[in-house]
Design an enzyme around this catalytic site. Sequence first.
Site, PDB file in Angstrom:
ATOM      1  N   ARG A 107      -5.310  -6.685   1.662  1.00 12.22           N
ATOM      2  CA  ARG A 107      -5.700  -5.579   0.795  1.00 12.22           C
ATOM      3  C   ARG A 107      -6.465  -6.115  -0.410  1.00 12.22           C
ATOM      4  O   ARG A 107      -5.948  -6.946  -1.163  1.00 12.22           O
ATOM      5  CB  ARG A 107      -4.451  -4.818   0.346  1.00 12.22           C
ATOM      6  CG  ARG A 107      -4.818  -3.545  -0.386  1.00 12.22           C
ATOM      7  CD  ARG A 107      -3.713  -2.561  -0.323  1.00 12.22           C
ATOM      8  NE  ARG A 107      -2.544  -3.000  -1.068  1.00 12.22           N
ATOM      9  CZ  ARG A 107      -1.689  -2.166  -1.632  1.00 12.22           C
ATOM     10  NH1 ARG A 107      -1.838  -0.881  -1.519  1.00 12.22           N
ATOM     11  NH2 ARG A 107      -0.654  -2.622  -2.273  1.00 12.22           N
ATOM     12  N   ASP A 206       8.421 -10.632   6.100  1.00 19.26           N
ATOM     13  CA  ASP A 206       9.383 -11.551   5.476  1.00 19.26           C
ATOM     14  C   ASP A 206      10.679 -11.608   6.265  1.00 19.26           C
ATOM     15  O   ASP A 206      11.295 -12.665   6.410  1.00 19.26           O
ATOM     16  CB  ASP A 206       9.687 -11.103   4.042  1.00 19.26           C
ATOM     17  CG  ASP A 206       8.576 -11.510   3.079  1.00 19.26           C
ATOM     18  OD1 ASP A 206       7.762 -12.383   3.437  1.00 19.26           O
ATOM     19  OD2 ASP A 206       8.525 -10.939   1.974  1.00 19.26           O
TER      20      ASP A 206
END
Length: 212
Positions: A107, A206
């Site tokens: 992004r 994660d």
Amino acid sequence: MPPQNPVTVVDHPLVQHKLTLMRRRETPTADFRRLLREISLLLAYEVLRDLPLTTETIETPLATIEAPLLRGKKLCLVSILRAGNGILDGMLDLVPSARVGHIGLYRDPETLQPVEYYYKVPDALASREIVVVDPMLATGNSAVAAVARLKRDDARKIRFVCLLAAPEGIEAFTRDHPDVPVFTAAVDDHLNDHGYIVPGLGDAGDRVYGTK
Ligand code: URA
């Protein structure tokens, strides 16, 4: 006119049970990764239930029959990096001969728009059934951009699979790609100010790779 994309929530009890285990804060990385692999296999079973078939004459030890086989070019799974790879593994367990593409997007901090940093896909996308995978349909920006990129390469028969979707992500995706059906294990309540799905399961990448 292309079909409007239905959102299919895969509500099989095994999927729902495994999803709950994955949502738990205390679920360790190894368990999370294994559960994602298992749940992805179950999702793939549902997502691929209308794959086209042909028949072939085969001989069993007892008789000759016309038996069904998958028709056409090899299926193509496309992972949106990096968390998509967690779904890929389970799907490949079920369809080991599938071809695999990868799309990397980040992004842009200024524009907040997805920018492509990696793109590698099999040839002949136009004649393949394509399954794009990413565990979290949150804002929908990455999924929208990934599918748009595949369409620029002539992909036509695309399905999108995630584990969790936010209503905001479904709306954004549906607006841009009404021809692409969406499959998910659950539609959660909302996105928070940081773009996380609530209640969700945290950062999928994660949690799969233990990077937090
Ligand atoms: N990506 C994630 O990994 N988790 C979310 O909740 C939203 C986006």
